[in-house]
Design a protein around this motif. Structure first.
Motif, PDB file in Angstrom:
ATOM      1  N   ALA A   1       0.831  -1.205   0.000  1.00 58.48           N
ATOM      2  CA  ALA A   1       0.000   0.000   0.000  1.00 58.48           C
ATOM      3  C   ALA A   1       0.865   1.254   0.000  1.00 58.48           C
ATOM      4  O   ALA A   1       0.594   2.219  -0.731  1.00 58.48           O
ATOM      5  N   ASN A   2       1.909   1.253   0.806  1.00 54.85           N
ATOM      6  CA  ASN A   2       2.769   2.431   0.886  1.00 54.85           C
ATOM      7  C   ASN A   2       3.568   2.641  -0.392  1.00 54.85           C
ATOM      8  O   ASN A   2       3.882   3.771  -0.761  1.00 54.85           O
ATOM      9  N   ALA A   3       3.892   1.542  -1.081  1.00 58.10           N
ATOM     10  CA  ALA A   3       4.703   1.643  -2.295  1.00 58.10           C
ATOM     11  C   ALA A   3       3.903   2.058  -3.522  1.00 58.10           C
ATOM     12  O   ALA A   3       4.472   2.568  -4.497  1.00 58.10           O
ATOM     13  N   ASN A   4       2.590   1.860  -3.479  1.00 59.10           N
ATOM     14  CA  ASN A   4       1.749   2.165  -4.649  1.00 59.10           C
ATOM     15  C   ASN A   4       1.556   3.679  -4.760  1.00 59.10           C
ATOM     16  O   ASN A   4       1.062   4.324  -3.835  1.00 59.10           O
ATOM     17  N   VAL A   5       1.899   4.246  -5.911  1.00 56.85           N
ATOM     18  CA  VAL A   5       1.805   5.691  -6.096  1.00 56.85           C
ATOM     19  C   VAL A   5       0.414   6.124  -6.554  1.00 56.85           C
ATOM     20  O   VAL A   5       0.164   7.322  -6.701  1.00 56.85           O
ATOM     21  N   ASP A   6      -0.488   5.172  -6.789  1.00 56.51           N
ATOM     22  CA  ASP A   6      -1.847   5.504  -7.224  1.00 56.51           C
ATOM     23  C   ASP A   6      -2.713   5.787  -6.001  1.00 56.51           C
ATOM     24  O   ASP A   6      -3.112   4.858  -5.288  1.00 56.51           O
ATOM     25  N   PRO A   7      -3.051   7.042  -5.727  1.00 54.76           N
ATOM     26  CA  PRO A   7      -3.826   7.352  -4.513  1.00 54.76           C
ATOM     27  C   PRO A   7      -5.265   6.876  -4.573  1.00 54.76           C
ATOM     28  O   PRO A   7      -5.941   6.818  -3.540  1.00 54.76           O
ATOM     29  N   ALA A   8      -5.762   6.520  -5.758  1.00 55.24           N
ATOM     30  CA  ALA A   8      -7.156   6.091  -5.896  1.00 55.24           C
ATOM     31  C   ALA A   8      -7.346   4.603  -5.648  1.00 55.24           C
ATOM     32  O   ALA A   8      -8.470   4.114  -5.676  1.00 55.24           O
ATOM     33  N   HIS A   9      -6.265   3.886  -5.402  1.00 56.95           N
ATOM     34  CA  HIS A   9      -6.325   2.434  -5.185  1.00 56.95           C
ATOM     35  C   HIS A   9      -6.536   2.175  -3.691  1.00 56.95           C
ATOM     36  O   HIS A   9      -5.720   2.535  -2.851  1.00 56.95           O
ATOM     37  N   TRP A  10      -7.664   1.532  -3.362  1.00 53.45           N
ATOM     38  CA  TRP A  10      -7.961   1.199  -1.962  1.00 53.45           C
ATOM     39  C   TRP A  10      -7.153  -0.028  -1.527  1.00 53.45           C
ATOM     40  O   TRP A  10      -6.932  -0.950  -2.310  1.00 53.45           O
ATOM     41  N   TYR A  11      -6.782  -0.045  -0.254  1.00 50.71           N
ATOM     42  CA  TYR A  11      -6.188  -1.230   0.366  1.00 50.71           C
ATOM     43  C   TYR A  11      -6.944  -1.517   1.659  1.00 50.71           C
ATOM     44  O   TYR A  11      -7.157  -0.628   2.479  1.00 50.71           O
ATOM     45  N   LEU A  12      -7.366  -2.781   1.831  1.00 54.98           N
ATOM     46  CA  LEU A  12      -8.035  -3.222   3.050  1.00 54.98           C
ATOM     47  C   LEU A  12      -7.243  -4.385   3.632  1.00 54.98           C
ATOM     48  O   LEU A  12      -7.120  -5.434   2.996  1.00 54.98           O
ATOM     49  N   ASN A  13      -6.736  -4.181   4.818  1.00 53.97           N
ATOM     50  CA  ASN A  13      -5.810  -5.130   5.426  1.00 53.97           C
ATOM     51  C   ASN A  13      -6.398  -5.622   6.747  1.00 53.97           C
ATOM     52  O   ASN A  13      -6.475  -4.863   7.723  1.00 53.97           O
ATOM     53  N   PHE A  14      -6.834  -6.876   6.784  1.00 52.37           N
ATOM     54  CA  PHE A  14      -7.438  -7.440   7.994  1.00 52.37           C
ATOM     55  C   PHE A  14      -6.366  -8.148   8.817  1.00 52.37           C
ATOM     56  O   PHE A  14      -5.716  -9.086   8.337  1.00 52.37           O
ATOM     57  N   THR A  15      -6.194  -7.704  10.057  1.00 50.15           N
ATOM     58  CA  THR A  15      -5.180  -8.294  10.929  1.00 50.15           C
ATOM     59  C   THR A  15      -5.728  -9.468  11.730  1.00 50.15           C
ATOM     60  O   THR A  15      -5.013 -10.062  12.525  1.00 50.15           O
ATOM     61  N   SER A  16      -6.998  -9.804  11.526  1.00 52.38           N
ATOM     62  CA  SER A  16      -7.679 -10.815  12.342  1.00 52.38           C
ATOM     63  C   SER A  16      -7.410 -12.235  11.847  1.00 52.38           C
ATOM     64  O   SER A  16      -7.228 -12.470  10.648  1.00 52.38           O
ATOM     65  N   ALA A  17      -7.396 -13.163  12.798  1.00 55.35           N
ATOM     66  CA  ALA A  17      -7.239 -14.583  12.472  1.00 55.35           C
ATOM     67  C   ALA A  17      -7.643 -15.413  13.688  1.00 55.35           C
ATOM     68  O   ALA A  17      -7.698 -14.920  14.823  1.00 55.35           O
ATOM     69  N   TYR A  18      -7.924 -16.684  13.435  1.00 53.42           N
ATOM     70  CA  TYR A  18      -8.213 -17.636  14.513  1.00 53.42           C
ATOM     71  C   TYR A  18      -7.957 -19.037  13.971  1.00 53.42           C
ATOM     72  O   TYR A  18      -7.728 -19.239  12.770  1.00 53.42           O
ATOM     73  N   GLU A  19      -8.005 -20.019  14.869  1.00 45.68           N
ATOM     74  CA  GLU A  19      -7.871 -21.415  14.449  1.00 45.68           C
ATOM     75  C   GLU A  19      -8.712 -22.285  15.372  1.00 45.68           C
ATOM     76  O   GLU A  19      -8.676 -22.123  16.597  1.00 45.68           O
ATOM     77  N   PHE A  20      -9.477 -23.183  14.791  1.00 49.97           N
ATOM     78  CA  PHE A  20     -10.296 -24.095  15.588  1.00 49.97           C
ATOM     79  C   PHE A  20     -10.339 -25.440  14.871  1.00 49.97           C
ATOM     80  O   PHE A  20     -11.033 -25.603  13.867  1.00 49.97           O
ATOM     81  N   ASN A  21      -9.565 -26.383  15.375  1.00 48.27           N
ATOM     82  CA  ASN A  21      -9.558 -27.726  14.811  1.00 48.27           C
ATOM     83  C   ASN A  21      -9.234 -28.719  15.916  1.00 48.27           C
ATOM     84  O   ASN A  21      -9.207 -28.363  17.108  1.00 48.27           O
ATOM     85  N   LEU A  22      -8.989 -29.957  15.536  1.00 46.03           N
ATOM     86  CA  LEU A  22      -8.739 -31.005  16.526  1.00 46.03           C
ATOM     87  C   LEU A  22      -7.479 -30.733  17.331  1.00 46.03           C
ATOM     88  O   LEU A  22      -7.395 -31.083  18.510  1.00 46.03           O
TER      89      LEU A  22
END
Length: 333
Positions: free
Chosen positions: A204-225
């Motif tokens: 996102a910081n490297a892209n010089v196009d200001p009209a390009h959206w970036y959505l960065n989800f920091t969320s995660a989980y794990e549920f298994n055996l």
């Protein structure tokens, strides 16, 4: 708006249920807004013709209309602020006679002056006091209603880009769970998620196009055996093999601390952003402004100190000369 760093929350209304695999936030909506959150991720379901807040199969006990009223009142008292709100249909409708999209339209129609439902990227000036809609639901006549993110991929291992019919580009990182065949320990899951987050921050910081959206989800989980790792453990951290493993929030805080100056990171949607790194939201906001580096601040301090010492020396020498001319001696004591 797409050229800014915007702090956000993932599953923003999931603060009413304390079960570890449902809760993703500690602050309520008003608390999030007051803390600096400007992107809200609202997951909804339709029951008995009413739009309710949900997290997957869990009913959160909140009506969308109530949350919108909170946002409207907050915007009234903060008219220079702007919000981006994603509305997603997160479960099938139940016992309802209207389409989900119609129910959302009815909610928005209660205060249309507070919404921007155009399908293009706004500038900050035109969005002040309003909410930009990100539409993550379908309907029969919604081709030009809000910014269309219905092409959202579920749990992709790599970032993906949505190209809307109206020339809006959004690159999204939302890898929130290991594949079913994988089993990740807490340190491994945090490290891999951290890599996903940092990669898109750099892009996102490297892209010089200001009209390009970036959505960065920091969320995660794990549920298994093998492992049951909650969103809070991934975000904040937890003990693993008698050793504390810092989560995504403190790691993100450290990443931002080492990168000075004005930077564009896009929307950063977090779990428990007020926990694990108390000033995380504030640091994201300050990345929108020019900041002096540590070296710059050191040189400025040296410059000020040099000027101050020069002034002290000049005053001292002038005083001595005057004393000598008056025959008072050269001692200042």
């Amino acid at each position: 708006m797409s050229a800014l760093t915007i702090p956000g929350t993932h599953d923003s209304a999931a603060y009413t249920n304390a079960w570890p695999f449902i809760q993703t936030q500690r602050m309520d909506i008003l608390g999030q807004l007051n803390a600096g959150i400007r992107y809200l991720d609202l997951r909804c379901g339709l029951r008995d013709d009413l739009v309710e807040m949900v997290h997957g199969s869990a009913i959160l006990g909140l009506k969308l209309s109530k949350l919108l009223d909170i946002m409207y009142l907050w915007l009234m008292s903060h008219p220079s602020e702007a919000l981006v709100v994603q509305v997603k249909q997160d479960r099938k409708s139940e016992r309802s006679t209207v389409h989900f999209s119609q129910a959302i339209w009815c909610c928005i129609a209660q205060a249309p002056e507070r919404w921007r439902t155009a399908n293009t990227t706004p500038v900050l000036g035109e969005l002040r006091g309003k909410i930009q809609l990100f539409r993550r639901f379908t309907g029969p006549t919604l081709h030009a209603y809000g910014i269309d993110v219905t092409q959202w991929q579920d749990n992709p291992t790599r970032p993906f880009t949505i190209y809307t019919w109206h020339a809006v580009q959004l690159t999204i990182q939302d890898h929130y769970r290991p594949a079913d065949a994988e089993a990740e320990s807490l340190p491994s899951l945090i490290a891999k998620k951290d890599g996903d987050v940092v990669e898109l921050l750099d892009n996102a910081n490297a892209n010089v196009d200001p009209a390009h959206w970036y959505l960065n989800f920091t969320s995660a989980y794990e549920f298994n055996l093998w492992y049951q790792l909650s969103p809070r453990e991934v975000a904040v951290g937890g003990y693993w093999a008698f050793r504390w493993e810092g989560g995504i929030n403190p790691r993100l805080r450290e990443y931002l601390r080492t990168r000075k100056g004005k930077r564009r990171y896009g929307i950063v949607a977090m779990d428990f952003p007020d926990t694990g790194a108390d000033d995380l939201i504030a640091i994201l906001i300050t990345s929108n402004n020019e900041q002096a580096s540590d070296l710059d601040r050191t040189w400025r301090r040296l410059f000020v100190m040099t000027i101050w010492l020069a002034l002290v020396a000049t005053v001292t020498l002038t005083t001595l000369k005057i004393r000598q001319q008056l025959g008072l001696g050269s001692s200042l004591i």
